[in-house]
Design a protein around this motif. Structure first.
Motif, PDB file in Angstrom:
ATOM      1  N   ALA A   1      -7.926   9.986   3.186  1.00  0.00           N
ATOM      2  CA  ALA A   1      -8.276  10.037   1.766  1.00  0.00           C
ATOM      3  C   ALA A   1      -7.318  10.986   1.047  1.00  0.00           C
ATOM      4  O   ALA A   1      -7.262  12.178   1.334  1.00  0.00           O
ATOM      5  N   MET A   2      -6.584  10.433   0.093  1.00  0.00           N
ATOM      6  CA  MET A   2      -5.554  11.188  -0.630  1.00  0.00           C
ATOM      7  C   MET A   2      -5.998  11.412  -2.079  1.00  0.00           C
ATOM      8  O   MET A   2      -6.302  10.456  -2.791  1.00  0.00           O
ATOM      9  N   PRO A   3      -6.060  12.663  -2.554  1.00  0.00           N
ATOM     10  CA  PRO A   3      -6.439  12.933  -3.952  1.00  0.00           C
ATOM     11  C   PRO A   3      -5.295  12.565  -4.887  1.00  0.00           C
ATOM     12  O   PRO A   3      -4.245  13.195  -4.886  1.00  0.00           O
ATOM     13  N   MET A   4      -5.503  11.546  -5.719  1.00  0.00           N
ATOM     14  CA  MET A   4      -4.418  11.014  -6.536  1.00  0.00           C
ATOM     15  C   MET A   4      -4.218  11.766  -7.845  1.00  0.00           C
ATOM     16  O   MET A   4      -3.120  11.780  -8.393  1.00  0.00           O
ATOM     17  N   LYS A   5      -5.260  12.365  -8.363  1.00  0.00           N
ATOM     18  CA  LYS A   5      -5.168  13.007  -9.675  1.00  0.00           C
ATOM     19  C   LYS A   5      -4.092  14.089  -9.709  1.00  0.00           C
ATOM     20  O   LYS A   5      -3.423  14.282 -10.736  1.00  0.00           O
ATOM     21  N   GLN A   6      -3.895  14.784  -8.614  1.00  0.00           N
ATOM     22  CA  GLN A   6      -2.928  15.880  -8.609  1.00  0.00           C
ATOM     23  C   GLN A   6      -1.493  15.385  -8.725  1.00  0.00           C
ATOM     24  O   GLN A   6      -0.574  16.175  -8.976  1.00  0.00           O
ATOM     25  N   TYR A   7      -1.262  14.071  -8.574  1.00  0.00           N
ATOM     26  CA  TYR A   7       0.090  13.525  -8.655  1.00  0.00           C
ATOM     27  C   TYR A   7       0.381  12.853  -9.997  1.00  0.00           C
ATOM     28  O   TYR A   7       1.468  12.285 -10.179  1.00  0.00           O
ATOM     29  N   LEU A   8      -0.557  12.890 -10.941  1.00  0.00           N
ATOM     30  CA  LEU A   8      -0.299  12.313 -12.255  1.00  0.00           C
ATOM     31  C   LEU A   8       0.855  13.052 -12.925  1.00  0.00           C
ATOM     32  O   LEU A   8       0.848  14.283 -13.016  1.00  0.00           O
ATOM     33  N   GLY A   9       1.845  12.304 -13.383  1.00  0.00           N
ATOM     34  CA  GLY A   9       3.023  12.903 -13.989  1.00  0.00           C
ATOM     35  C   GLY A   9       4.183  13.055 -13.038  1.00  0.00           C
ATOM     36  O   GLY A   9       5.289  13.419 -13.466  1.00  0.00           O
ATOM     37  N   ASN A  10       3.971  12.775 -11.761  1.00  0.00           N
ATOM     38  CA  ASN A  10       5.059  12.794 -10.784  1.00  0.00           C
ATOM     39  C   ASN A  10       5.612  11.377 -10.593  1.00  0.00           C
ATOM     40  O   ASN A  10       4.917  10.392 -10.821  1.00  0.00           O
ATOM     41  N   TYR A  11       6.856  11.305 -10.159  1.00  0.00           N
ATOM     42  CA  TYR A  11       7.432  10.010  -9.832  1.00  0.00           C
ATOM     43  C   TYR A  11       6.996   9.600  -8.429  1.00  0.00           C
ATOM     44  O   TYR A  11       6.874  10.440  -7.524  1.00  0.00           O
ATOM     45  N   VAL A  12       6.734   8.302  -8.260  1.00  0.00           N
ATOM     46  CA  VAL A  12       6.329   7.772  -6.970  1.00  0.00           C
ATOM     47  C   VAL A  12       7.232   6.607  -6.602  1.00  0.00           C
ATOM     48  O   VAL A  12       7.583   5.785  -7.451  1.00  0.00           O
ATOM     49  N   THR A  13       7.623   6.572  -5.358  1.00  0.00           N
ATOM     50  CA  THR A  13       8.373   5.428  -4.829  1.00  0.00           C
ATOM     51  C   THR A  13       7.420   4.600  -3.979  1.00  0.00           C
ATOM     52  O   THR A  13       6.762   5.131  -3.078  1.00  0.00           O
ATOM     53  N   ILE A  14       7.341   3.303  -4.289  1.00  0.00           N
ATOM     54  CA  ILE A  14       6.419   2.395  -3.604  1.00  0.00           C
ATOM     55  C   ILE A  14       7.221   1.395  -2.785  1.00  0.00           C
ATOM     56  O   ILE A  14       8.124   0.733  -3.302  1.00  0.00           O
ATOM     57  N   THR A  15       6.908   1.305  -1.505  1.00  0.00           N
ATOM     58  CA  THR A  15       7.521   0.312  -0.630  1.00  0.00           C
ATOM     59  C   THR A  15       6.420  -0.483   0.068  1.00  0.00           C
ATOM     60  O   THR A  15       5.264  -0.066   0.100  1.00  0.00           O
ATOM     61  N   SER A  16       6.796  -1.628   0.619  1.00  0.00           N
ATOM     62  CA  SER A  16       5.796  -2.516   1.219  1.00  0.00           C
ATOM     63  C   SER A  16       5.654  -2.332   2.720  1.00  0.00           C
ATOM     64  O   SER A  16       4.880  -3.045   3.367  1.00  0.00           O
ATOM     65  N   ASP A  17       6.399  -1.387   3.304  1.00  0.00           N
ATOM     66  CA  ASP A  17       6.322  -1.172   4.745  1.00  0.00           C
ATOM     67  C   ASP A  17       5.186  -0.223   5.076  1.00  0.00           C
ATOM     68  O   ASP A  17       4.581   0.386   4.200  1.00  0.00           O
ATOM     69  N   VAL A  18       4.878  -0.109   6.353  1.00  0.00           N
ATOM     70  CA  VAL A  18       3.935   0.896   6.842  1.00  0.00           C
ATOM     71  C   VAL A  18       4.721   1.873   7.703  1.00  0.00           C
ATOM     72  O   VAL A  18       5.192   1.519   8.777  1.00  0.00           O
ATOM     73  N   ALA A  19       4.889   3.076   7.196  1.00  0.00           N
ATOM     74  CA  ALA A  19       5.648   4.094   7.903  1.00  0.00           C
ATOM     75  C   ALA A  19       4.701   4.918   8.770  1.00  0.00           C
ATOM     76  O   ALA A  19       3.659   5.366   8.282  1.00  0.00           O
ATOM     77  N   PRO A  20       5.033   5.122  10.037  1.00  0.00           N
ATOM     78  CA  PRO A  20       4.161   5.933  10.898  1.00  0.00           C
ATOM     79  C   PRO A  20       4.000   7.351  10.356  1.00  0.00           C
ATOM     80  O   PRO A  20       4.947   7.950   9.854  1.00  0.00           O
ATOM     81  N   LEU A  21       2.793   7.862  10.432  1.00  0.00           N
ATOM     82  CA  LEU A  21       2.515   9.227   9.990  1.00  0.00           C
ATOM     83  C   LEU A  21       2.187  10.095  11.200  1.00  0.00           C
ATOM     84  O   LEU A  21       1.597   9.622  12.175  1.00  0.00           O
ATOM     85  N   ASP A  22       2.556  11.342  11.116  1.00  0.00           N
ATOM     86  CA  ASP A  22       2.187  12.299  12.149  1.00  0.00           C
ATOM     87  C   ASP A  22       0.762  12.758  11.862  1.00  0.00           C
ATOM     88  O   ASP A  22       0.526  13.584  10.984  1.00  0.00           O
ATOM     89  N   LEU A  23      -0.185  12.216  12.572  1.00  0.00           N
ATOM     90  CA  LEU A  23      -1.593  12.496  12.305  1.00  0.00           C
ATOM     91  C   LEU A  23      -2.155  13.592  13.187  1.00  0.00           C
ATOM     92  O   LEU A  23      -3.360  13.775  13.261  1.00  0.00           O
ATOM     93  N   THR A  24      -1.287  14.332  13.847  1.00  0.00           N
ATOM     94  CA  THR A  24      -1.734  15.450  14.669  1.00  0.00           C
ATOM     95  C   THR A  24      -1.026  16.714  14.215  1.00  0.00           C
ATOM     96  O   THR A  24       0.199  16.754  14.115  1.00  0.00           O
ATOM     97  N   PRO A  25      -1.753  17.782  13.889  1.00  0.00           N
ATOM     98  CA  PRO A  25      -3.203  17.888  13.956  1.00  0.00           C
ATOM     99  C   PRO A  25      -3.877  17.171  12.800  1.00  0.00           C
ATOM    100  O   PRO A  25      -3.252  16.856  11.797  1.00  0.00           O
ATOM    101  N   VAL A  26      -5.189  16.954  12.917  1.00  0.00           N
ATOM    102  CA  VAL A  26      -5.967  16.305  11.881  1.00  0.00           C
ATOM    103  C   VAL A  26      -5.962  17.192  10.634  1.00  0.00           C
ATOM    104  O   VAL A  26      -6.126  18.403  10.715  1.00  0.00           O
ATOM    105  N   GLN A  27      -5.776  16.544   9.472  1.00  0.00           N
ATOM    106  CA  GLN A  27      -5.833  17.290   8.211  1.00  0.00           C
ATOM    107  C   GLN A  27      -7.291  17.698   7.939  1.00  0.00           C
ATOM    108  O   GLN A  27      -8.196  16.881   7.989  1.00  0.00           O
ATOM    109  N   THR A  28      -7.492  18.964   7.620  1.00  0.00           N
ATOM    110  CA  THR A  28      -8.870  19.444   7.416  1.00  0.00           C
ATOM    111  C   THR A  28      -9.084  20.056   6.043  1.00  0.00           C
ATOM    112  O   THR A  28     -10.194  20.427   5.715  1.00  0.00           O
ATOM    113  N   SER A  29      -8.047  20.148   5.228  1.00  0.00           N
ATOM    114  CA  SER A  29      -8.208  20.786   3.928  1.00  0.00           C
ATOM    115  C   SER A  29      -7.557  19.953   2.849  1.00  0.00           C
ATOM    116  O   SER A  29      -6.471  19.425   3.030  1.00  0.00           O
ATOM    117  N   LEU A  30      -8.244  19.817   1.732  1.00  0.00           N
ATOM    118  CA  LEU A  30      -7.708  19.030   0.633  1.00  0.00           C
ATOM    119  C   LEU A  30      -6.723  19.840  -0.202  1.00  0.00           C
ATOM    120  O   LEU A  30      -5.801  19.294  -0.786  1.00  0.00           O
TER     121      LEU A  30
END
Length: 301
Positions: A271-300
């Motif tokens: 779950a990604m908080p989107m409001k904090q990125y309003l006003g930033n530039y975003v690049t959108i691609t159609s691929d699925v890039a592997p994410l480093d999910l270790t350690p588990v994110q515990t803080s927003l």
């Protein structure tokens, strides 16, 4: 205004809004391209979002009469605390806390004359919010807040009348007028949702309001919102939702719970908080890039 929703485009855009359409309740990202043209795009399928945090720009101004969006005339930079520059704030003229203002814009005064809903929004058994919303927006405002269920108590002829009831109800114990994003994220991660439990809680609160204030709501309407915002099948197939606070997210779209984008990757929900990125530039691609999910994110934050 009927909003045209398009498929999620690829490329680089200014990220200016995350919300829900008032006619079909579909989630959308409002993006601005290099030519200053705005599009409202439905998130769906597999995609990757990468935000550039080096500079935050004004998201532009919104004409409340026509529903049209416009690029900031000065293409100004803004600080992390703001989404609009002072000029675009004045041009928009919107003030959600109009009842605390010493002076209203012409735009806000006109909006206040329109019918407004009085509602109770359910986030968890411990968190129920009272609020008002422009009736023309339907359920969009509740979806935008991330309420899992709601009861529309009444529709009033103006915002000023609706606010009088909202203020009385907000003084009662166990109710609030706002829920911070941090709290919403915590609830999403830590609390399971059950429609029957939510409806029972909202009905109990409605009955308590009637008793305490001697107010009758002849035709309260219950609305189940969770299934509109998030794929229940994906929820059941993954064990938990984890908070993700990095400016790069990739995977399969699962849902948008208010301002929280939920994506699936490696059989985990992020779950990604989107409001904090309003006003930033975003690049959108159609691929699925592997994410480093270790350690588990515990803080927003």
């Amino acid at each position: 205004m009927i909003r045209e929703l398009v498929d999620l485009p690829l490329g680089k855009f200014l990220f200016t809004r995350v919300s829900f359409d008032s006619t079909c309740n579909a989630p959308y990202f409002r993006l601005m391209d290099a030519d200053g043209v705005f599009v409202c795009a439905r998130p769906a399928g597999n995609f990757t979002l990468t935000f550039d945090l080096s500079r935050k720009r004004c998201t532009g101004w919104y004409d409340m009469r026509t529903g049209e969006c416009y690029e900031c005339p000065g293409k100004r930079a803004v600080s992390e605390k703001y989404e609009q520059c002072p000029e675009c704030q004045r041009k928009t003229g919107f003030n959600p806390a109009f009842y605390n203002a010493t002076e209203l814009s012409v735009q806000q005064a006109e909006l206040n004359k329109k019918p407004h809903l009085l509602y109770l929004a359910y986030f968890s058994s411990e968190t129920v919010k009272v609020g008002i919303s422009n009736a023309e927006r339907g359920l969009a405002r509740l979806l935008e807040q991330g309420a899992r269920s709601a009861i529309i108590l009444e529709t009033f002829p103006s915002a000023n009348v609706a606010r009088q009831y909202e203020a009385q109800i907000a003084r009662l114990p166990g109710l609030c007028e706002s829920v911070q994003l941090r709290k919403k994220a915590q609830i999403l991660v830590e609390n399971s949702y059950d429609e029957v439990t939510a409806r029972r809680k909202l009905e109990q609160v409605t009955a308590a309001i009637r008793r305490a204030l001697n107010i009758q709501f002849p035709n309260p309407r219950f609305a189940e919102l969770s299934s509109v915002m998030i794929d229940s099948v994906a929820l059941s197939s993954c064990t938990a939702i984890e908070l993700w606070n990095q400016p790069h997210l990739s995977g399969a779209f699962v849902g948008l719970v208010g301002q929280l984008l939920v994506m699936e990757q490696q059989n985990r929900l992020l779950a990604m908080p989107m409001k904090q990125y309003l006003g930033n530039y975003v690049t959108i691609t159609s691929d699925v890039a592997p994410l480093d999910l270790t350690p588990v994110q515990t803080s927003l934050f």
